[in-house]
Design an enzyme around this catalytic site. Sequence first.
Site: not given
Ligand code: FPP
Length: 237
Positions: A20, A37, A131
């Site tokens: 997050d 992201h 893993l």
């Molecule tokens: C939450 O942050 C994150 C996500 C919804 C996406 C997570 C994805 C990645 C880290 C890319 C990973 C890639 C793979 C292949 C698994 P948010 O957008 O909710 O952040 P915020 O709460 O600060 O708005």
Amino acid sequence: MSRNAADNGKIPRHLAIILDGNGRWARRRGLPRLMGHRAGLRKLEEMVHLVKREGIRYFSVYAFSTENWNRPKMEVDGLMSLFRFYIRRKVEAIKAEGARIRFCGRNDKLPPDLLEQMRWAEERTKDETVLDFILCINYGGRAEIMDAINAMMKEGHEGPVTEEDLRRHFYLPDVPDPDLIVRTSGELRLSNFWLWESAYSEFYFTDIHWPDFDETALKAALENYAERERRYGGLKL
Ligand code: FPP
């Protein structure tokens, strides 16, 4: 930093992380959310290596929930492209770490070419045993429970349902429940992750945004976990 958590033998077998804070990380820098992201993705690559080094056997991450489809189309499309990129470009490196890639979640709504790539990545890494790296994409804990119930009904299940019956119908029945669930970026909730499986999980929350989560942050979480006393509802002996 004090001792390494591995020293005292209290390493979680299954570590789960709710990724997050990518959006907030980007906003702080005046960047578009998708850049957050992308930074989160780079962090994930690094973390697979670190988690393996700590001796963790199962590592699951909540990357896209069944509710995330409600985000703006541009962001959803961007995330799907990131998943595609990740699978295409990183599978060999993950395999070289001895990691088996597994996806966990519903298949519906995901673009067919992405699904095909996901199956390919699973097949390509299926013999790796160091893993299990579990990517929860289009995952929701309630959806998983509903899907298990519906699968049993379809099979014509008769008689009372046991916990074992239900578990056998989950997406990854062989994966042990998470011992430790980490959530980054300061929110104090589970958000429909491992709903059933988290009954006795330990929780660790940190204010660090996911793209800033590093080796020191991981060690802090593991050291904190090593000090917990898990009783699973039993008495302190
Ligand atoms: C939450 O942050 C994150 C996500 C919804 C996406 C997570 C994805 C990645 C880290 C890319 C990973 C890639 C793979 C292949 C698994 P948010 O957008 O909710 O952040 P915020 O709460 O600060 O708005």
